[in-house]
Design a protein around this motif. Structure first.
Motif, short mmCIF file in Angstrom:
data_model
loop_
_atom_site.label_atom_id
_atom_site.label_comp_id
_atom_site.label_asym_id
_atom_site.label_seq_id
_atom_site.Cartn_x
_atom_site.Cartn_y
_atom_site.Cartn_z
N GLN A 52 37.51 57.86 45.30
CA GLN A 52 38.40 58.17 46.42
C GLN A 52 37.92 59.37 47.23
N CYS A 96 49.19 54.87 46.18
CA CYS A 96 47.79 55.33 46.06
C CYS A 96 47.44 56.16 47.29
N LEU A 97 46.73 57.27 47.07
CA LEU A 97 46.32 58.12 48.20
C LEU A 97 45.38 57.38 49.15
N HIS A 142 45.68 52.98 36.53
CA HIS A 142 45.42 52.87 37.97
C HIS A 142 44.14 53.64 38.34
N GLU A 143 44.00 54.86 37.81
CA GLU A 143 42.81 55.66 38.14
C GLU A 143 41.56 55.04 37.53
N HIS A 146 40.21 52.36 39.71
CA HIS A 146 39.42 52.88 40.84
C HIS A 146 37.95 52.99 40.46
#
Ligand code: NI
Length: 178
Positions: A52, A96-97, A142-143, A146
């Protein structure tokens, strides 16, 4: 290294790439971790993965203990791996960012055991349990997604996913006009 990174939004292709294993938790990696934690807090995020911020190293940071009074205790994982996952599932509304202002209920294993290296390069394990800490259980998975180039929107139908991406692009465009 007090600067923060810019958070990358969809549909940037770096979010779809697989991050590579970190060979050694050296000073460069430690600096990336420090800056990622600062970036997470600056953006009021609960977690952040290296993709990210445009870095393809298998690093994630989280703080599920922060509240309105400020930061809690951040956790960093280098090269995290799920070594066990429960059959039982849990449901949580994730955001999510990289997909600002978008949310969806996502189903994941209700409990996972994760092996990882901490910010000092020491081997650690974490066992999550949705009954005890639903946010942590979903945040860490979730991370980790990514780092494999997956977003929570990938669990949705193509129609819903594409609508979400379009909404984010519209939001970002409007921000640039201001
Ligand atoms: Ni995210």
């Amino acid at each position: 290294m007090n600067d923060i990174y810019e958070v990358i939004k969809v549909p940037n292709p770096v979010l779809k790439q697989t991050a590579l294993a970190v060979e050694a938790v050296d000073q460069e990696i430690k600096d990336q971790i420090t800056r990622m934690i600062a970036t997470m807090y600056a953006n009021s995020g609960v977690g952040l993965a290296a993709n990210q911020v445009g870095i393809l190293n298998r690093i994630l940071v989280m703080d599920v203990t922060q509240n309105a009074d400020g930061p809690g205790t951040p956790i960093c994982m280098v090269n995290p791996e799920i070594i066990w996952a429960s059959e039982e599932r849990s449901l949580y509304q994730e955001g999510c960012l990289s997909l600002p202002q978008q949310f969806a209920d996502i189903e994941r294993p209700a409990s996972v055991r994760i092996s990882y290296l901490d910010e000092n390069g020491a081997a650690q394990e974490m066992l999550t349990n949705a009954d005890e800490n639903l946010l942590l259980n979903h945040c860490v998975q979730h991370e980790m997604d990514h780092l494999d180039g997956a977003l929570f929107s990938d669990y949705l139908s193509a129609l819903k996913r594409n609508m979400m991406i379009k909404r984010v692009q519209k939001l970002e465009k409007n921000q640039h006009v201001l």
